[in-house]
Design a protein around this motif. Structure first.
Motif, PDB file in Angstrom:
ATOM      1  N   THR A 228      37.344 -17.992  32.547  1.00 18.51           N
ATOM      2  CA  THR A 228      36.490 -18.421  31.438  1.00 18.51           C
ATOM      3  C   THR A 228      35.037 -18.051  31.713  1.00 18.51           C
ATOM      4  O   THR A 228      34.337 -17.551  30.828  1.00 18.51           O
ATOM      5  N   TYR A 229      34.591 -18.240  32.934  1.00 17.54           N
ATOM      6  CA  TYR A 229      33.205 -17.888  33.262  1.00 17.54           C
ATOM      7  C   TYR A 229      32.954 -16.386  33.193  1.00 17.54           C
ATOM      8  O   TYR A 229      31.815 -15.965  32.965  1.00 17.54           O
ATOM      9  N   GLU A 230      33.975 -15.557  33.368  1.00 16.66           N
ATOM     10  CA  GLU A 230      33.794 -14.108  33.237  1.00 16.66           C
ATOM     11  C   GLU A 230      33.312 -13.723  31.845  1.00 16.66           C
ATOM     12  O   GLU A 230      32.666 -12.702  31.667  1.00 16.66           O
ATOM     13  N   LYS A 231      33.586 -14.550  30.849  1.00 19.46           N
ATOM     14  CA  LYS A 231      33.168 -14.293  29.473  1.00 19.46           C
ATOM     15  C   LYS A 231      31.713 -14.693  29.235  1.00 19.46           C
ATOM     16  O   LYS A 231      31.173 -14.446  28.164  1.00 19.46           O
ATOM     17  N   TYR A 232      31.099 -15.341  30.222  1.00 14.60           N
ATOM     18  CA  TYR A 232      29.727 -15.834  30.102  1.00 14.60           C
ATOM     19  C   TYR A 232      28.906 -15.279  31.267  1.00 14.60           C
ATOM     20  O   TYR A 232      28.707 -15.955  32.273  1.00 14.60           O
ATOM     21  N   PRO A 233      28.409 -14.043  31.152  1.00 16.78           N
ATOM     22  CA  PRO A 233      27.755 -13.382  32.286  1.00 16.78           C
ATOM     23  C   PRO A 233      26.431 -14.023  32.720  1.00 16.78           C
ATOM     24  O   PRO A 233      25.936 -13.715  33.794  1.00 16.78           O
TER      25      PRO A 233
ATOM     26  N   ILE B  64      34.034 -23.991  28.655  1.00 15.75           N
ATOM     27  CA  ILE B  64      33.321 -23.419  27.499  1.00 15.75           C
ATOM     28  C   ILE B  64      32.212 -24.359  27.068  1.00 15.75           C
ATOM     29  O   ILE B  64      31.075 -23.931  26.802  1.00 15.75           O
ATOM     30  N   ARG B  65      32.486 -25.647  27.016  1.00 14.45           N
ATOM     31  CA  ARG B  65      31.469 -26.653  26.678  1.00 14.45           C
ATOM     32  C   ARG B  65      30.316 -26.580  27.680  1.00 14.45           C
ATOM     33  O   ARG B  65      29.137 -26.617  27.305  1.00 14.45           O
ATOM     34  N   ASP B  66      30.650 -26.445  28.960  1.00  9.54           N
ATOM     35  CA  ASP B  66      29.610 -26.350  29.992  1.00  9.54           C
ATOM     36  C   ASP B  66      28.784 -25.084  29.817  1.00  9.54           C
ATOM     37  O   ASP B  66      27.554 -25.109  30.029  1.00  9.54           O
ATOM     38  N   CYS B  67      29.406 -23.981  29.461  1.00  7.11           N
ATOM     39  CA  CYS B  67      28.690 -22.713  29.293  1.00  7.11           C
ATOM     40  C   CYS B  67      27.712 -22.760  28.138  1.00  7.11           C
ATOM     41  O   CYS B  67      26.710 -22.039  28.135  1.00  7.11           O
ATOM     42  N   LYS B  68      27.974 -23.569  27.167  1.00  7.08           N
ATOM     43  CA  LYS B  68      27.125 -23.618  25.974  1.00  7.08           C
ATOM     44  C   LYS B  68      25.977 -24.623  26.110  1.00  7.08           C
ATOM     45  O   LYS B  68      25.156 -24.726  25.221  1.00  7.08           O
ATOM     46  N   LYS B  69      25.945 -25.341  27.225  1.00  5.83           N
ATOM     47  CA  LYS B  69      24.857 -26.313  27.426  1.00  5.83           C
ATOM     48  C   LYS B  69      23.633 -25.650  27.988  1.00  5.83           C
ATOM     49  O   LYS B  69      23.657 -24.712  28.709  1.00  5.83           O
TER      50      LYS B  69
ATOM     51  N   LYS C 280      25.637 -31.585  37.738  1.00  5.50           N
ATOM     52  CA  LYS C 280      26.748 -31.955  36.859  1.00  5.50           C
ATOM     53  C   LYS C 280      28.045 -31.674  37.592  1.00  5.50           C
ATOM     54  O   LYS C 280      28.151 -30.678  38.307  1.00  5.50           O
ATOM     55  N   ILE C 281      29.021 -32.532  37.407  1.00  7.19           N
ATOM     56  CA  ILE C 281      30.296 -32.321  38.084  1.00  7.19           C
ATOM     57  C   ILE C 281      31.458 -32.424  37.111  1.00  7.19           C
ATOM     58  O   ILE C 281      31.368 -33.068  36.064  1.00  7.19           O
ATOM     59  N   ARG C 282      32.529 -31.770  37.511  1.00  4.35           N
ATOM     60  CA  ARG C 282      33.842 -31.943  36.892  1.00  4.35           C
ATOM     61  C   ARG C 282      34.844 -31.968  38.029  1.00  4.35           C
ATOM     62  O   ARG C 282      34.690 -31.249  39.015  1.00  4.35           O
ATOM     63  N   CYS C 283      35.857 -32.785  37.866  1.00  2.75           N
ATOM     64  CA  CYS C 283      36.885 -32.896  38.894  1.00  2.75           C
ATOM     65  C   CYS C 283      38.243 -32.870  38.208  1.00  2.75           C
ATOM     66  O   CYS C 283      38.467 -33.585  37.224  1.00  2.75           O
TER      67      CYS C 283
END
Length: 191
Positions: free
Chosen positions: A27-32, A186-191, A116-119
């Protein structure tokens, strides 16, 4: 944004590695505009005597804005390497300090609260007995006993997700779990 992924499973074919970890990195590969670094606790052979490795991990935690933890639950705890990571990296003076209120009582002040964390936790057990008979003790201990000390009180409960009966559920159910992970990233990438 700098993102650190910490994977705590020894089997590269596990759902943690080939499912959750792969979903996050893909998913992160889509957000350079997002940087990713990874800590693989089993590949690195983390143990208490590796001071240089622990210092490298502390530098990566300092570098990161967001941290993803991925681990199965074994015996109502995370994997031994993930627990060692918490013990050796999230030390007093680096991750938190105790602030005295009285001579005999102090509270932890989190030093990493801007992160920020996610587990993501995978269970072999179904949700019902873990959440009822065992009072959701795995998540409770992790969030209250580790994350609030280190990251403070904000959002840690909701950002700790548990996936149930992973070895026994259908592929469709596991894909549903991975969609949860993908939506979070995706939510994290848009923040």
């Amino acid at each position: 944004m700098n993102n650190l992924i910490i994977i705590g499973h020894p089997d590269k074919n596990s759902f943690c590695h080939s499912g959750i970890f792969k979903t996050i990195t893909n998913t992160y590969e889509k957000y350079p505009n997002h940087n990713i670094k990874t800590i693989d606790l089993y590949k690195d052979k983390l143990h208490r005597d590796k001071k240089d490795l622990v210092n490298r991990y502390k530098n990566l935690v300092t570098w990161s804005d967001r941290i993803y933890f991925i681990s199965p639950v074994w015996w109502f705890r995370l994997t031994p390497k993930m627990e060692t990571f918490f013990d050796e990296v999230f030390t007093p003076g680096f991750a938190y300090e105790f602030v005295n209120i009285t001579k005999t009582y102090a509270y932890p002040r989190a030093f990493l609260k801007k992160k920020k964390i996610r587990c993501y936790l995978t269970h072999g057990a179904p949700a019902l007995p873990v959440k009822t008979m065992y009072l959701n003790s795995v998540k409770l201990r992790l969030v209250l006993g580790v994350f609030t000390f280190v990251f403070g009180w904000g959002g840690n409960w909701n950002n700790t997700k548990q996936f149930w009966s992973v070895p026994f559920v259908s592929d469709n159910k596991r894909k549903k779990y991975l969609r949860v992970v993908e939506k979070d990233v995706i939510r994290d990438c848009k923040k």
